[in-house]
Write a protein that holds these residues in place. Structure first.
Motif, PDB file in Angstrom:
ATOM      1  N   VAL A 130       9.328   2.276   4.311  1.00 54.13           N
ATOM      2  CA  VAL A 130      10.086   1.063   4.136  1.00 54.13           C
ATOM      3  C   VAL A 130       8.847  -0.057   3.865  1.00 54.13           C
ATOM      4  CG1 VAL A 130      10.403   0.587   6.704  1.00 54.13           C
ATOM      5  CG2 VAL A 130      11.581  -0.712   4.831  1.00 54.13           C
ATOM      6  N   CYS A 131       9.425  -1.121   2.951  1.00 51.65           N
ATOM      7  CA  CYS A 131       8.265  -2.235   2.791  1.00 51.65           C
ATOM      8  C   CYS A 131       6.855  -2.104   2.572  1.00 51.65           C
ATOM      9  CB  CYS A 131       8.466  -3.214   4.152  1.00 51.65           C
ATOM     10  SG  CYS A 131       7.876  -4.938   4.253  1.00 51.65           S
ATOM     11  N   HIS A 132       5.783  -2.494   3.642  1.00 52.01           N
ATOM     12  CA  HIS A 132       4.640  -2.282   3.456  1.00 52.01           C
ATOM     13  C   HIS A 132       4.309  -0.752   3.623  1.00 52.01           C
ATOM     14  CE1 HIS A 132       4.077  -6.678   3.023  1.00 52.01           C
ATOM     15  NE2 HIS A 132       2.818  -6.579   2.855  1.00 52.01           N
ATOM     16  N   GLY A 133       4.995  -0.143   4.152  1.00 48.34           N
ATOM     17  CA  GLY A 133       4.993   1.232   4.353  1.00 48.34           C
ATOM     18  C   GLY A 133       4.785   1.998   3.459  1.00 48.34           C
ATOM     19  N   VAL A 134       5.527   1.734   2.278  1.00 55.93           N
ATOM     20  CA  VAL A 134       5.247   2.503   0.813  1.00 55.93           C
ATOM     21  C   VAL A 134       3.855   2.566   0.619  1.00 55.93           C
ATOM     22  CG1 VAL A 134       6.064   2.838  -1.327  1.00 55.93           C
ATOM     23  CG2 VAL A 134       7.619   2.058   0.599  1.00 55.93           C
ATOM     24  N   LEU A 135       2.982   1.306   0.938  1.00 55.64           N
ATOM     25  CA  LEU A 135       1.882   1.127   0.583  1.00 55.64           C
ATOM     26  C   LEU A 135       0.806   2.239   1.068  1.00 55.64           C
ATOM     27  CD1 LEU A 135       0.344  -2.593   0.743  1.00 55.64           C
ATOM     28  CD2 LEU A 135       0.376  -1.011  -1.226  1.00 55.64           C
ATOM     29  N   LEU A 136       0.951   2.926   2.048  1.00 55.73           N
ATOM     30  CA  LEU A 136       0.533   3.996   2.891  1.00 55.73           C
ATOM     31  C   LEU A 136       0.452   5.182   1.930  1.00 55.73           C
ATOM     32  CD1 LEU A 136      -1.419   4.750   5.133  1.00 55.73           C
ATOM     33  CD2 LEU A 136       0.235   5.360   6.541  1.00 55.73           C
ATOM     34  N   ALA A 137       1.675   5.551   1.323  1.00 57.33           N
ATOM     35  CA  ALA A 137       2.053   6.579   0.757  1.00 57.33           C
ATOM     36  C   ALA A 137       1.412   6.414  -0.710  1.00 57.33           C
ATOM     37  CB  ALA A 137       3.593   6.769   0.486  1.00 57.33           C
ATOM     38  N   ALA A 138       1.371   5.233  -1.151  1.00 60.01           N
ATOM     39  CA  ALA A 138       0.677   4.905  -2.392  1.00 60.01           C
ATOM     40  C   ALA A 138      -0.843   5.110  -2.476  1.00 60.01           C
ATOM     41  CB  ALA A 138       0.788   3.631  -2.967  1.00 60.01           C
ATOM     42  N   ARG A 139      -1.388   4.874  -1.309  1.00 61.29           N
ATOM     43  CA  ARG A 139      -2.830   5.038  -0.892  1.00 61.29           C
ATOM     44  C   ARG A 139      -3.199   6.563  -0.546  1.00 61.29           C
ATOM     45  NH1 ARG A 139      -4.257  -0.246   2.361  1.00 61.29           N
ATOM     46  NH2 ARG A 139      -3.897  -1.955   0.348  1.00 61.29           N
ATOM     47  N   ALA A 140      -2.232   7.291  -0.321  1.00 62.18           N
ATOM     48  CA  ALA A 140      -2.540   8.615   0.054  1.00 62.18           C
ATOM     49  C   ALA A 140      -2.748   9.522  -0.851  1.00 62.18           C
ATOM     50  CB  ALA A 140      -1.270   9.412   0.911  1.00 62.18           C
ATOM     51  N   LYS A 141      -3.755  10.395  -0.987  1.00 61.75           N
ATOM     52  CA  LYS A 141      -4.228  11.010  -2.167  1.00 61.75           C
ATOM     53  C   LYS A 141      -3.812  12.607  -1.849  1.00 61.75           C
ATOM     54  CE  LYS A 141      -5.942   7.502  -4.059  1.00 61.75           C
ATOM     55  NZ  LYS A 141      -5.462   6.659  -5.214  1.00 61.75           N
ATOM     56  N   ASP A 142      -3.319  13.152  -3.235  1.00 62.65           N
ATOM     57  CA  ASP A 142      -3.149  14.583  -3.221  1.00 62.65           C
ATOM     58  C   ASP A 142      -4.129  15.327  -3.545  1.00 62.65           C
ATOM     59  OD1 ASP A 142      -2.500  17.234  -4.437  1.00 62.65           O
ATOM     60  OD2 ASP A 142      -0.620  16.704  -4.985  1.00 62.65           O
ATOM     61  N   PRO A 143      -4.653  16.187  -2.532  1.00 62.94           N
ATOM     62  CA  PRO A 143      -5.820  16.686  -2.849  1.00 62.94           C
ATOM     63  C   PRO A 143      -6.303  17.441  -4.036  1.00 62.94           C
ATOM     64  CG  PRO A 143      -4.787  17.833  -0.869  1.00 62.94           C
ATOM     65  CD  PRO A 143      -4.083  16.505  -1.282  1.00 62.94           C
ATOM     66  N   GLY A 144      -5.158  18.067  -4.671  1.00 61.94           N
ATOM     67  CA  GLY A 144      -5.354  18.806  -5.561  1.00 61.94           C
ATOM     68  C   GLY A 144      -5.431  18.173  -6.967  1.00 61.94           C
ATOM     69  N   THR A 145      -4.733  16.740  -7.125  1.00 62.35           N
ATOM     70  CA  THR A 145      -5.250  15.901  -8.338  1.00 62.35           C
ATOM     71  C   THR A 145      -5.794  14.612  -8.152  1.00 62.35           C
ATOM     72  OG1 THR A 145      -3.131  14.669  -7.665  1.00 62.35           O
ATOM     73  CG2 THR A 145      -2.638  16.911  -8.905  1.00 62.35           C
ATOM     74  N   GLY A 146      -5.894  14.445  -6.696  1.00 63.21           N
ATOM     75  CA  GLY A 146      -6.581  13.033  -6.688  1.00 63.21           C
ATOM     76  C   GLY A 146      -5.828  11.862  -6.990  1.00 63.21           C
TER      77      GLY A 146
END
Length: 257
Positions: A130-146
């Protein structure tokens, strides 16, 4: 266990306490992780200090504050893991706190926290943000695709309209309090998506939901992931995330041991 990721301090109390209360009432084991394993308290301006004449609009509502007070008495809340201590194999769901004050950066900038999010997405665990927490997901990288774990997904987050409205109302007195980063949350999250149209802003004039009227809130679900914009969506988010957990993380044994 369902793991709540918290920063060192400064998260929004509603955005943590209301989803926690729904999960706890359903008998789910909820644990917490903070950067260094210390108790993390919410933004004091939202719980105690206030905003002068703007307090009725910007402070935490009394019923949500009561839920936060109950949360701070929870034994697991008072004994958090550090991010480094988390055993990912024991995590059955992940929830990412929101908030805008400076302490949020201790979570949002954490490579370790980003890795926990990436692992949860890779394992298709139920994830809520929620809210700024979505930023953490946006910054998390899939190691397979980058690419961001949100690439190819639909999401919402704190909208630029909500963020900039709060900032403009308070900036003469509080400066950049409502601007965690120079770029708005919506701008950064949208840049991480496969298509800008995958960001869903919801109604232009948001209405706060309540426990009795959760459908006033706005959420976006995409597979194992559900997101919301602000504290006014959190009763609906709590219900939707609990439903996602019940669907994706069935109980094989009692969790409260």
């Amino acid at each position: 266990m369902i793991l709540f990721l918290l920063p060192e301090c400064d998260y929004d109390p509603t955005e943590v306490a209301i989803p926690w209360a729904a999960l706890a009432s359903a008998g789910r084991e909820v644990r917490f992780a903070t950067p260094h394993g210390r108790i993390a308290l919410a933004d004091e301006r939202l719980t105690d200090t206030g905003f002068s004449w703007l307090s009725p609009w910007l402070m935490t509502r009394s019923q949500d504050l009561a839920a936060y007070r109950r949360l701070t008495d929870d034994p697991w809340f008072r004994s958090p893991f550090s991010y480094e201590e988390v055993d990912g194999s024991a995590v059955t769901g992940l929830f990412i706190a929101g908030g805008h004050a400076p302490g949020m950066r201790t979570m949002l900038d954490s490579v370790t926290a980003q890795g926990l999010v990436a692992d949860a997405f890779a394992r298709e665990l139920p994830v809520g943000a929620v809210c700024h927490g979505v930023l953490l997901a946006a910054r998390a990288k899939d190691p397979g695709t980058g690419r961001s774990v949100l690439y190819g997904r639909r999401t919402t987050a704190l909208t630029s309209l909500l963020e900039l409205t709060a900032w403009n109302l308070t900036r003469l007195k509080l400066g950049r309090y409502y601007r965690t980063y120079p770029t708005t949350v919506q701008q950064e999250v949208t840049a991480a998506l496969a298509d800008p149209r995958h960001f869903e802003a919801g109604p232009v004039l948001p209405v706060r939901d309540t426990a009795a009227r959760p459908l006033r809130g706005f959420t976006v679900r995409d597979g194992n992931y559900v997101s919301a914009r602000w504290p006014g969506d959190c009763h609906r988010l709590a219900a939707d995330y609990l439903a996602l957990v019940e669907e994706r993380a069935p109980r094989s044994a009692p969790e409260n041991t």
